[in-house]
Design a protein around this motif. Structure first.
Motif, mmCIF file in Angstrom:
data_model
loop_
_atom_site.group_PDB
_atom_site.id
_atom_site.type_symbol
_atom_site.label_atom_id
_atom_site.label_comp_id
_atom_site.label_asym_id
_atom_site.label_seq_id
_atom_site.Cartn_x
_atom_site.Cartn_y
_atom_site.Cartn_z
ATOM 1 N N ASP A 34 0.882 -1.167 0.000
ATOM 2 C CA ASP A 34 0.000 0.000 0.000
ATOM 3 C C ASP A 34 0.915 1.211 0.000
ATOM 4 O OD1 ASP A 34 -1.868 1.966 0.316
ATOM 5 O OD2 ASP A 34 -2.542 1.352 2.313
ATOM 6 N N ALA A 35 1.189 1.762 -1.179
ATOM 7 C CA ALA A 35 2.199 2.806 -1.335
ATOM 8 C C ALA A 35 1.662 4.183 -0.951
ATOM 9 C CB ALA A 35 2.725 2.812 -2.766
ATOM 10 N N THR A 36 1.297 4.315 0.331
ATOM 11 C CA THR A 36 0.753 5.584 0.831
ATOM 12 C C THR A 36 1.391 5.957 2.163
ATOM 13 O OG1 THR A 36 -1.076 4.472 2.001
ATOM 14 C CG2 THR A 36 -1.473 5.153 -0.283
ATOM 15 N N PHE A 37 2.578 5.418 2.453
ATOM 16 C CA PHE A 37 3.161 5.531 3.788
ATOM 17 C C PHE A 37 4.607 6.014 3.699
ATOM 18 C CE2 PHE A 37 4.591 3.504 7.905
ATOM 19 C CZ PHE A 37 3.713 4.184 8.728
ATOM 20 N N ALA A 38 4.769 7.243 3.226
ATOM 21 C CA ALA A 38 6.122 7.814 3.123
ATOM 22 C C ALA A 38 6.768 7.902 4.512
ATOM 23 C CB ALA A 38 6.038 9.209 2.512
ATOM 24 N N PRO A 39 8.083 7.626 4.624
ATOM 25 C CA PRO A 39 9.038 7.356 3.547
ATOM 26 C C PRO A 39 9.210 5.869 3.242
ATOM 27 C CG PRO A 39 10.232 7.582 5.586
ATOM 28 C CD PRO A 39 8.766 7.766 5.928
ATOM 29 N N MET A 40 8.337 5.030 3.792
ATOM 30 C CA MET A 40 8.511 3.588 3.591
ATOM 31 C C MET A 40 8.113 3.167 2.180
ATOM 32 S SD MET A 40 9.829 2.894 6.459
ATOM 33 C CE MET A 40 9.868 1.121 6.750
ATOM 34 N N GLU A 41 6.911 3.572 1.757
ATOM 35 C CA GLU A 41 6.467 3.319 0.387
ATOM 36 C C GLU A 41 5.430 4.374 0.022
ATOM 37 O OE1 GLU A 41 6.347 0.041 2.267
ATOM 38 O OE2 GLU A 41 5.067 1.241 3.556
ATOM 39 N N PHE A 42 5.641 5.007 -1.125
ATOM 40 C CA PHE A 42 4.712 6.028 -1.586
ATOM 41 C C PHE A 42 4.927 6.235 -3.082
ATOM 42 C CE2 PHE A 42 8.601 8.059 -0.309
ATOM 43 C CZ PHE A 42 8.786 9.167 -1.115
ATOM 44 N N VAL A 43 4.059 7.037 -3.681
ATOM 45 C CA VAL A 43 4.140 7.308 -5.121
ATOM 46 C C VAL A 43 4.584 8.746 -5.329
ATOM 47 C CG1 VAL A 43 2.862 7.451 -7.283
ATOM 48 C CG2 VAL A 43 2.371 5.604 -5.662
ATOM 49 N N ASP A 44 5.625 8.926 -6.114
ATOM 50 C CA ASP A 44 6.150 10.248 -6.429
ATOM 51 C C ASP A 44 6.291 10.366 -7.945
ATOM 52 O OD1 ASP A 44 7.234 12.792 -6.068
ATOM 53 O OD2 ASP A 44 9.284 12.024 -5.953
ATOM 54 N N ASN A 45 5.592 11.340 -8.517
ATOM 55 C CA ASN A 45 5.599 11.513 -9.974
ATOM 56 C C ASN A 45 5.201 10.230 -10.700
ATOM 57 O OD1 ASN A 45 6.400 14.247 -9.948
ATOM 58 N ND2 ASN A 45 8.538 13.645 -9.663
ATOM 59 N N GLY A 46 4.188 9.560 -10.150
ATOM 60 C CA GLY A 46 3.651 8.368 -10.789
ATOM 61 C C GLY A 46 4.481 7.109 -10.622
ATOM 62 N N LYS A 47 5.525 7.161 -9.765
ATOM 63 C CA LYS A 47 6.407 6.004 -9.589
ATOM 64 C C LYS A 47 6.513 5.635 -8.120
ATOM 65 C CE LYS A 47 11.116 4.424 -10.705
ATOM 66 N NZ LYS A 47 11.422 3.915 -9.344
ATOM 67 N N ARG A 48 6.433 4.343 -7.822
ATOM 68 C CA ARG A 48 6.601 3.883 -6.448
ATOM 69 C C ARG A 48 8.037 4.132 -6.009
ATOM 70 N NH1 ARG A 48 4.823 -0.174 -9.135
ATOM 71 N NH2 ARG A 48 2.606 -0.725 -9.128
ATOM 72 N N THR A 49 8.176 4.597 -4.779
ATOM 73 C CA THR A 49 9.506 4.826 -4.233
ATOM 74 C C THR A 49 9.435 4.687 -2.717
ATOM 75 O OG1 THR A 49 11.398 6.345 -4.252
ATOM 76 C CG2 THR A 49 9.207 7.336 -4.019
ATOM 77 N N GLY A 50 10.553 4.824 -2.047
ATOM 78 C CA GLY A 50 10.578 4.703 -0.601
ATOM 79 C C GLY A 50 11.541 3.629 -0.127
ATOM 80 N N PHE A 51 11.740 3.587 1.164
ATOM 81 C CA PHE A 51 12.684 2.636 1.766
ATOM 82 C C PHE A 51 12.315 1.193 1.457
ATOM 83 C CE2 PHE A 51 13.845 -0.066 5.448
ATOM 84 C CZ PHE A 51 15.229 0.012 5.337
ATOM 85 N N ASP A 52 11.064 0.814 1.736
ATOM 86 C CA ASP A 52 10.632 -0.561 1.467
ATOM 87 C C ASP A 52 10.749 -0.910 -0.013
ATOM 88 O OD1 ASP A 52 10.062 -1.194 4.074
ATOM 89 O OD2 ASP A 52 7.899 -0.929 3.906
ATOM 90 N N ILE A 53 10.380 0.031 -0.866
ATOM 91 C CA ILE A 53 10.394 -0.225 -2.310
ATOM 92 C C ILE A 53 11.824 -0.535 -2.773
ATOM 93 C CG2 ILE A 53 9.906 0.716 -4.596
ATOM 94 C CD1 ILE A 53 7.396 0.210 -2.855
ATOM 95 N N GLU A 54 12.771 0.318 -2.378
ATOM 96 C CA GLU A 54 14.148 0.107 -2.806
ATOM 97 C C GLU A 54 14.749 -1.156 -2.196
ATOM 98 O OE1 GLU A 54 16.845 3.334 -2.782
ATOM 99 O OE2 GLU A 54 15.469 4.707 -3.796
ATOM 100 N N LEU A 55 14.370 -1.446 -0.952
ATOM 101 C CA LEU A 55 14.901 -2.656 -0.319
ATOM 102 C C LEU A 55 14.380 -3.906 -1.015
ATOM 103 C CD1 LEU A 55 16.612 -3.917 1.894
ATOM 104 C CD2 LEU A 55 14.620 -3.806 3.424
ATOM 105 N N VAL A 56 13.095 -3.943 -1.330
ATOM 106 C CA VAL A 56 12.532 -5.105 -2.024
ATOM 107 C C VAL A 56 13.130 -5.244 -3.423
ATOM 108 C CG1 VAL A 56 10.420 -6.103 -2.979
ATOM 109 C CG2 VAL A 56 10.396 -5.127 -0.684
ATOM 110 N N GLU A 57 13.329 -4.124 -4.108
ATOM 111 C CA GLU A 57 13.965 -4.186 -5.425
ATOM 112 C C GLU A 57 15.359 -4.807 -5.323
ATOM 113 O OE1 GLU A 57 13.828 -0.112 -6.621
ATOM 114 O OE2 GLU A 57 11.826 -0.272 -7.533
#
Length: 250
Positions: A34-57
């Protein structure tokens, strides 16, 4: 000479190479969030980003797996995982005994906890005990709901679907406080003036990546990848980027 025997052996080898393990390796790693919890996971300029996002990648890359994200409300993460909509759920999920009854977790990958967010100048709430009798916004399906129910039954909970809604209610004065995860609260007060986080935290807890109990080999592979990322410095780099510290946290 029996020409069928070599063909049989080749067919057998193909079956081995294309068996369940090989298929699992070739298939994408589907992760619900649920990419609505900055800075863990959120959407910026239409792209998922955040700590969790980068770690999972980084985890998926270390495992040699393609990654596919599945967007879903937080309250649907565990049900979606159990119904096999995705293989793993990562969305700042605290490891709790209650959740452990239905899902497995990776090794803890970050330490957080619940905190109280209030407006600057709010003199009525100086410590957690002051929450009783107040309107407190929380996100549905999160640990905050259960914690307040058990520890502060006198609180008037205002439950909302999205993290941003929770903060907005405090901003406009429709809630006296919000109870949420520490990373999100501090990120929000850095980006918006007029709000502060109480010094005393409510809890200290650990985040984990949730996986089904019927995929122990995947849990082992995820744990191995996390360990590799800690060892090669990738984990520390991601922590430093999002939290301003290179210290590898549990």
């Amino acid at each position: 000479m029996n020409l069928r025997r070599p063909l049989f052996l080749l067919s057998l080898a193909a079956l081995v190479l294309c068996g369940p393990g090989a298929q699992a390796q070739d298939s994408p790693l589907r992760v619900g969030t649920d990419a609505t919890f900055a800075p863990m996971e959120f959407v910026d300029n239409g792209k998922r980003t955040g700590f969790d996002i980068e770690l999972v990648e980084a985890v998926a890359k270390n495992m040699g797996r393609r990654l596919e994200w599945v967007d879903i409300d937080f309250k649907g993460l565990i049900p979606g995982l159990l119904s096999k909509r995705f293989d793993m759920a990562v969305s700042a999920i605290y490891i709790t005994d209650e959740r452990r009854k239905v899902v497995d977790f990776s090794a803890p990958y970050y330490t957080g906890g619940l905190v109280v967010l209030v407006r600057e100048g709010n003199t009525a709430i100086k410590k957690p005990a002051d929450l009783d009798g107040k309107k407190v916004s929380v996100q549905v399906g999160t640990k905050s709901v259960g914690f307040l129910t058990q520890q502060h039954p006198g609180v008037q909970r205002v439950e909302v679907e999205k993290n941003q809604e929770m903060f907005n209610l405090v901003d406009i004065g429709r809630a006296d406080a919000a109870v949420t995860g520490k990373p999100a609260a501090f990120h929000y007060v850095r980006t918006r003036s007029g709000l502060r986080v109480l010094d005393a935290p409510l809890t200290t807890e650990e985040y984990g990546m949730a996986l089904r109990k019927d995929t122990p080999e995947l849990t082992q592979a995820v744990n191995a990848a996390i360990a590799n990322l800690r060892a090669d410095g990738t984990y520390a780099e991601i922590v430093k980027k999002w939290f301003g510290s290179s210290a590898a946290k549990p």
